[in-house]
Design an enzyme around this catalytic site. Structure first.
Site, short mmCIF file in Angstrom:
data_model
loop_
_atom_site.label_atom_id
_atom_site.label_comp_id
_atom_site.label_asym_id
_atom_site.label_seq_id
_atom_site.Cartn_x
_atom_site.Cartn_y
_atom_site.Cartn_z
N VAL A 120 -1.11 16.47 5.83
CA VAL A 120 -0.21 17.71 6.73
C VAL A 120 0.29 16.77 7.42
CG1 VAL A 120 -1.13 20.00 7.71
CG2 VAL A 120 -2.09 19.39 5.03
N HIS A 121 1.51 17.74 7.53
CA HIS A 121 2.36 17.78 8.35
C HIS A 121 2.05 18.09 9.78
CE1 HIS A 121 5.98 18.36 10.89
NE2 HIS A 121 6.50 17.46 9.75
#
Length: 338
Positions: A229-230
């Site tokens: 996940v960013h």
């Protein structure tokens, strides 16, 4: 007070300001006035339409500071992902390669391009200003959409999906895109996502490989980024995982970020929220924080409020909260704890 409400065309300049600060990969929030204007117009039409089942509608919400008129966030729901074109994902699968003579039995992780999730409702366009990320306001911005779905179930599908922005480095480079997508387009990740936001993800997806991709053949960096996940999307991921979404089956075709999936009826804010009658009075202090919405359609409003509410009893709202929600004595609101 921060109030979540449907977006209006008058919000366009403020929405574009939010879009300009959103991370690469949020293709549903392009920094383009024409595209954002079309998005708001489609939302206004959807809120005013009479709907008995989910179709092409989209619902765009903004988070307004009523004291200043400035927007602090936005989020949206698409009633049917891929209504006018397929909604592509990579499906995680396992192929078995075996040889009796050599006594070899190998399970191989592969990615298969699919549009299994077409027709599900889609949560998109999440953005909240950075100083509000780790506050209840982030939950208001994300989960109030679910309270809207709970109040208007006929407008949405039986399942909901969310594409979470995947990992890219500080230079905007995605290891997954470089290992997969870039082999089919002479574009870097940032440019590919920009084009997707301005035009459509489908035209790029249709040029992706339609045969299975053997994950062990990808570079280690690309394999490690799958499902990551960013950092700026972590708050969205965490909120929705607490809502009961699952991550195992699908990833995004561009950056390899996780695609979350849940049955609508099992999502916490939908299954556990309650409609409660309103009583006007002195709002309690020292209670618990709740997300509260008025359950309406075009005049939908949602806030965070500190309440001393006892299940089975009316909820006491002060003047400011009642005014923000547009409700009076005897009306009903939907609420769930933060």
């Amino acid at each position: 007070m921060l109030v979540m409400r449907p977006a209006q065309m008058a919000d366009l300049a403020e929405v574009q300001r939010l879009a300009a600060d959103s991370p690469v990969g949020v293709t549903s929030l392009p920094d383009d006035a024409e595209v954002l204007g079309e998005k708001i117009a489609a939302s206004e039409a959807s809120f005013s339409a009479e709907v008995s089942f989910n179709g092409e509608e989209s619902y765009f919400f903004v988070l307004e500071d009523t004291a200043t008129g400035r927007l602090a966030g936005c989020s949206a729901i698409v009633a049917s992902a891929g209504f006018s074109e397929p909604f592509y994902s990579f499906r995680n699968e396992t192929f078995v390669h075996a040889s009796r003579e050599l006594k070899i039995h190998n399970k191989i992780h592969v990615l298969s391009l699919c549009h299994d999730l077409t027709g599900n409702s889609l949560l998109t366009s999440f953005y909240v200003q950075r100083d509000l990320v780790n506050t209840p306001i982030a939950e208001l911005n994300s989960r109030s959409r679910l309270l809207f779905m709970a109040s208007h179930p006929e407008r949405f599908a039986d399942a909901v999906v969310v594409e979470i922005v995947g990992y890219s480095d500080e230079h905007g480079e995605s290891p997954f895109w470089d290992a997969v997508g870039r082999n089919f387009f002479d574009l870097n990740y940032t440019e590919a996502e920009r084009l997707s936001g301005l035009k459509s993800r489908t035209f790029l997806a249709e040029l992706m490989p339609h045969y299975p991709i053997y994950v062990p053949l990808l570079p280690d960096e690309a394999q490690e980024s799958m499902g990551q996940v960013h950092p700026r999307a972590q708050i969205t991921f965490d909120i929705l995982m607490r809502e009961g979404f699952e991550t195992d089956n699908y990833i995004d075709i561009f950056d390899g970020g996780p695609t979350l999936h849940a049955r609508t009826s099992s999502i916490r804010s939908i299954a556990q929220s309650r409609m409660v009658p309103v009583k006007l009075g002195e709002q309690g202090k020292g209670g618990r924080q709740y997300l509260v919405c008025n359950g309406q359609l075009q005049d939908f409003r949602a806030i965070v409020a500190e309440l001393d509410w006892v299940p089975g009893k009316p909820v006491v709202l002060g003047e400011e909260a009642a005014e923000a929600l547009g409700v009076g004595e005897g009306a009903s609101v939907r609420l769930i704890a933060v």
